[in-house]
Design a protein around this motif. Structure first.
Motif, PDB file in Angstrom:
ATOM      1  N   THR A   1      25.080  45.658  56.027  1.00  0.00           N
ATOM      2  CA  THR A   1      26.098  45.034  56.865  1.00  0.00           C
ATOM      3  C   THR A   1      26.104  45.566  58.296  1.00  0.00           C
ATOM      4  N   ARG A   2      25.459  46.673  58.530  1.00  0.00           N
ATOM      5  CA  ARG A   2      25.427  47.270  59.866  1.00  0.00           C
ATOM      6  C   ARG A   2      24.010  47.678  60.245  1.00  0.00           C
ATOM      7  N   ALA A   3      23.699  47.533  61.512  1.00  0.00           N
ATOM      8  CA  ALA A   3      22.455  48.064  62.073  1.00  0.00           C
ATOM      9  C   ALA A   3      22.822  49.088  63.138  1.00  0.00           C
ATOM     10  N   TYR A   4      22.060  50.176  63.188  1.00  0.00           N
ATOM     11  CA  TYR A   4      22.316  51.252  64.144  1.00  0.00           C
ATOM     12  C   TYR A   4      21.113  51.370  65.071  1.00  0.00           C
ATOM     13  N   VAL A   5      21.367  51.324  66.374  1.00  0.00           N
ATOM     14  CA  VAL A   5      20.309  51.340  67.370  1.00  0.00           C
ATOM     15  C   VAL A   5      20.467  52.570  68.262  1.00  0.00           C
ATOM     16  N   ALA A   6      19.404  53.374  68.340  1.00  0.00           N
ATOM     17  CA  ALA A   6      19.418  54.568  69.188  1.00  0.00           C
ATOM     18  C   ALA A   6      19.220  54.155  70.641  1.00  0.00           C
ATOM     19  N   ASP A   7      20.233  54.414  71.467  1.00  0.00           N
ATOM     20  CA  ASP A   7      20.187  54.086  72.894  1.00  0.00           C
ATOM     21  C   ASP A   7      19.803  55.358  73.653  1.00  0.00           C
ATOM     22  N   ASN A   8      18.511  55.529  73.851  1.00  0.00           N
ATOM     23  CA  ASN A   8      17.992  56.796  74.355  1.00  0.00           C
ATOM     24  C   ASN A   8      18.545  57.172  75.719  1.00  0.00           C
ATOM     25  N   LEU A   9      18.673  56.215  76.605  1.00  0.00           N
ATOM     26  CA  LEU A   9      19.145  56.512  77.963  1.00  0.00           C
ATOM     27  C   LEU A   9      20.656  56.659  78.036  1.00  0.00           C
ATOM     28  N   GLY A  10      21.363  56.164  77.012  1.00  0.00           N
ATOM     29  CA  GLY A  10      22.805  56.212  77.047  1.00  0.00           C
ATOM     30  C   GLY A  10      23.416  57.322  76.225  1.00  0.00           C
ATOM     31  N   ASN A  11      22.554  58.148  75.598  1.00  0.00           N
ATOM     32  CA  ASN A  11      23.045  59.235  74.733  1.00  0.00           C
ATOM     33  C   ASN A  11      24.031  58.718  73.691  1.00  0.00           C
ATOM     34  N   SER A  12      23.723  57.571  73.113  1.00  0.00           N
ATOM     35  CA  SER A  12      24.647  56.956  72.172  1.00  0.00           C
ATOM     36  C   SER A  12      23.898  56.120  71.141  1.00  0.00           C
ATOM     37  N   VAL A  13      24.634  55.704  70.127  1.00  0.00           N
ATOM     38  CA  VAL A  13      24.106  54.806  69.102  1.00  0.00           C
ATOM     39  C   VAL A  13      24.994  53.567  69.060  1.00  0.00           C
ATOM     40  N   SER A  14      24.396  52.382  69.184  1.00  0.00           N
ATOM     41  CA  SER A  14      25.140  51.129  69.077  1.00  0.00           C
ATOM     42  C   SER A  14      25.194  50.687  67.619  1.00  0.00           C
TER      43      SER A  14
ATOM     44  N   ILE B   1      25.895  47.545  65.136  1.00  0.00           N
ATOM     45  CA  ILE B   1      25.869  46.088  65.180  1.00  0.00           C
ATOM     46  C   ILE B   1      26.281  45.517  63.825  1.00  0.00           C
ATOM     47  N   ASP B   2      27.193  44.542  63.850  1.00  0.00           N
ATOM     48  CA  ASP B   2      27.576  43.797  62.653  1.00  0.00           C
ATOM     49  C   ASP B   2      26.482  42.768  62.387  1.00  0.00           C
ATOM     50  N   THR B   3      25.787  42.881  61.262  1.00  0.00           N
ATOM     51  CA  THR B   3      24.645  42.002  61.007  1.00  0.00           C
ATOM     52  C   THR B   3      25.053  40.575  60.658  1.00  0.00           C
ATOM     53  N   ALA B   4      26.325  40.372  60.322  1.00  0.00           N
ATOM     54  CA  ALA B   4      26.791  39.015  60.036  1.00  0.00           C
ATOM     55  C   ALA B   4      27.023  38.225  61.316  1.00  0.00           C
ATOM     56  N   THR B   5      27.502  38.911  62.363  1.00  0.00           N
ATOM     57  CA  THR B   5      27.835  38.233  63.612  1.00  0.00           C
ATOM     58  C   THR B   5      26.883  38.564  64.755  1.00  0.00           C
ATOM     59  N   ASN B   6      25.996  39.566  64.533  1.00  0.00           N
ATOM     60  CA  ASN B   6      25.092  40.054  65.586  1.00  0.00           C
ATOM     61  C   ASN B   6      25.861  40.509  66.824  1.00  0.00           C
ATOM     62  N   ALA B   7      27.013  41.112  66.596  1.00  0.00           N
ATOM     63  CA  ALA B   7      27.833  41.625  67.687  1.00  0.00           C
ATOM     64  C   ALA B   7      27.926  43.144  67.593  1.00  0.00           C
ATOM     65  N   VAL B   8      27.955  43.811  68.743  1.00  0.00           N
ATOM     66  CA  VAL B   8      28.159  45.255  68.778  1.00  0.00           C
ATOM     67  C   VAL B   8      29.619  45.549  68.444  1.00  0.00           C
ATOM     68  N   VAL B   9      29.840  46.337  67.396  1.00  0.00           N
ATOM     69  CA  VAL B   9      31.205  46.639  66.954  1.00  0.00           C
ATOM     70  C   VAL B   9      31.580  48.100  67.196  1.00  0.00           C
ATOM     71  N   GLY B  10      30.662  48.864  67.746  1.00  0.00           N
ATOM     72  CA  GLY B  10      30.987  50.251  68.033  1.00  0.00           C
ATOM     73  C   GLY B  10      29.880  50.926  68.814  1.00  0.00           C
ATOM     74  N   THR B  11      30.248  51.992  69.540  1.00  0.00           N
ATOM     75  CA  THR B  11      29.288  52.821  70.260  1.00  0.00           C
ATOM     76  C   THR B  11      29.630  54.274  69.967  1.00  0.00           C
ATOM     77  N   ILE B  12      28.665  55.015  69.434  1.00  0.00           N
ATOM     78  CA  ILE B  12      28.881  56.398  69.039  1.00  0.00           C
ATOM     79  C   ILE B  12      28.147  57.310  70.020  1.00  0.00           C
ATOM     80  N   VAL B  13      28.880  58.127  70.732  1.00  0.00           N
ATOM     81  CA  VAL B  13      28.272  59.077  71.666  1.00  0.00           C
ATOM     82  C   VAL B  13      27.784  60.288  70.872  1.00  0.00           C
ATOM     83  N   VAL B  14      26.514  60.654  71.068  1.00  0.00           N
ATOM     84  CA  VAL B  14      25.926  61.791  70.364  1.00  0.00           C
ATOM     85  C   VAL B  14      25.560  62.880  71.362  1.00  0.00           C
TER      86      VAL B  14
END
Length: 226
Positions: free
Chosen positions: A1-14, A16-29
């Motif tokens: 139900t979720r996809a997690y994308v490593a955003d290397n330049l943003g120091n975060s992980v996006s 994504i809700d796989t049903a709607t293909n919308a970003v539902v959160g951003t996790i700062v690491v």
């Protein structure tokens, strides 16, 4: 139900809700993320922070970082065993793999490998870990997880980066970035049984759940080889 994308330049992980293909959160690491892996239940995500020498542990229910684990330099590939008890992190610049106990989020061993391990994979039974070593040796390292020791290496193509294991544990697939090929390794004999030409600069490889296909990203070709 979720996809997690490593955003290397943003120091975060996006997230994504796989049903709607919308970003539902951003996790700062804690640094530029490279790899993301999950425990079997999906309750935890483990994110390597490339130049920060650490791994972030994420609670996927709350999308919050709940722990930070110090590992080696150049934390890149990450994988979890099928039991969910161990996390393995490839330390690119140190030439090693950190072994983390998921119960304590502590490093219980550091295993030397060949130079520059970029990505890794765990055998389905959890008995071995395999690393793609893109240093001058151009090998796949094999680690015994019972003893946390290096069993040996297998010579592959030029500059191996990506690695995946078949669902039955019989074969490993190594993407050779500078060799424009994939090495197919028989795990039982630790020998390369085939070298498959693919597109330009293959970097990542994944095997389908039924083991019939391997998918390889060809960076300079803007394509996926099947």
């Amino acid at each position: 139900t979720r996809a997690y994308v490593a955003d290397n330049l943003g120091n975060s992980v996006s997230v994504i809700d796989t049903a709607t293909n919308a970003v539902v959160g951003t996790i700062v690491v804690g640094g530029p993320p490279w790899g993301v892996a999950f425990n079997p239940s999906g309750s935890r995500a483990y994110v390597t922070n490339w130049n920060a020498g650490r791994m972030s542990v994420v609670d996927t229910a709350t999308q919050a970082v709940i722990a930070t684990v110090g590992v080696g330099n150049g934390a890149s590939g990450v994988a979890v065993n099928s039991a969910g008890t161990r996390v393995y992190v490839a330390n690119y610049w140190d030439g090693s793999v950190s072994v983390i106990d998921t119960a304590t989020n502590g490093v219980v061993a550091t295993v030397p490998t060949a130079s520059r391990p970029s990505n890794l994979a765990v055998s389905p039974d959890g008995s071995q870990v395999y690393t793609a070593n893109s240093g001058g040796a151009n090998v796949m390292s094999v680690i015994d997880t019972a003893t946390n020791t290096l069993l040996g290496t297998v010579a592959v193509g030029t500059q191996p980066v990506g690695i995946a294991v078949s669902p039955d544990g019989s074969s490993a697939y190594v993407a050779n970035y500078a060799g424009n090929s994939v090495s197919v390794i028989d795990i039982a004999t630790s020998t390369v049984v085939s070298t498959v030409a693919v597109g330009g600069n293959p970097m990542w490889v994944a095997v389908s759940p039924d083991g019939r296909y391997a998918y390889v990203t060809d960076i300079s070709g803007n394509s996926v080889s099947v």
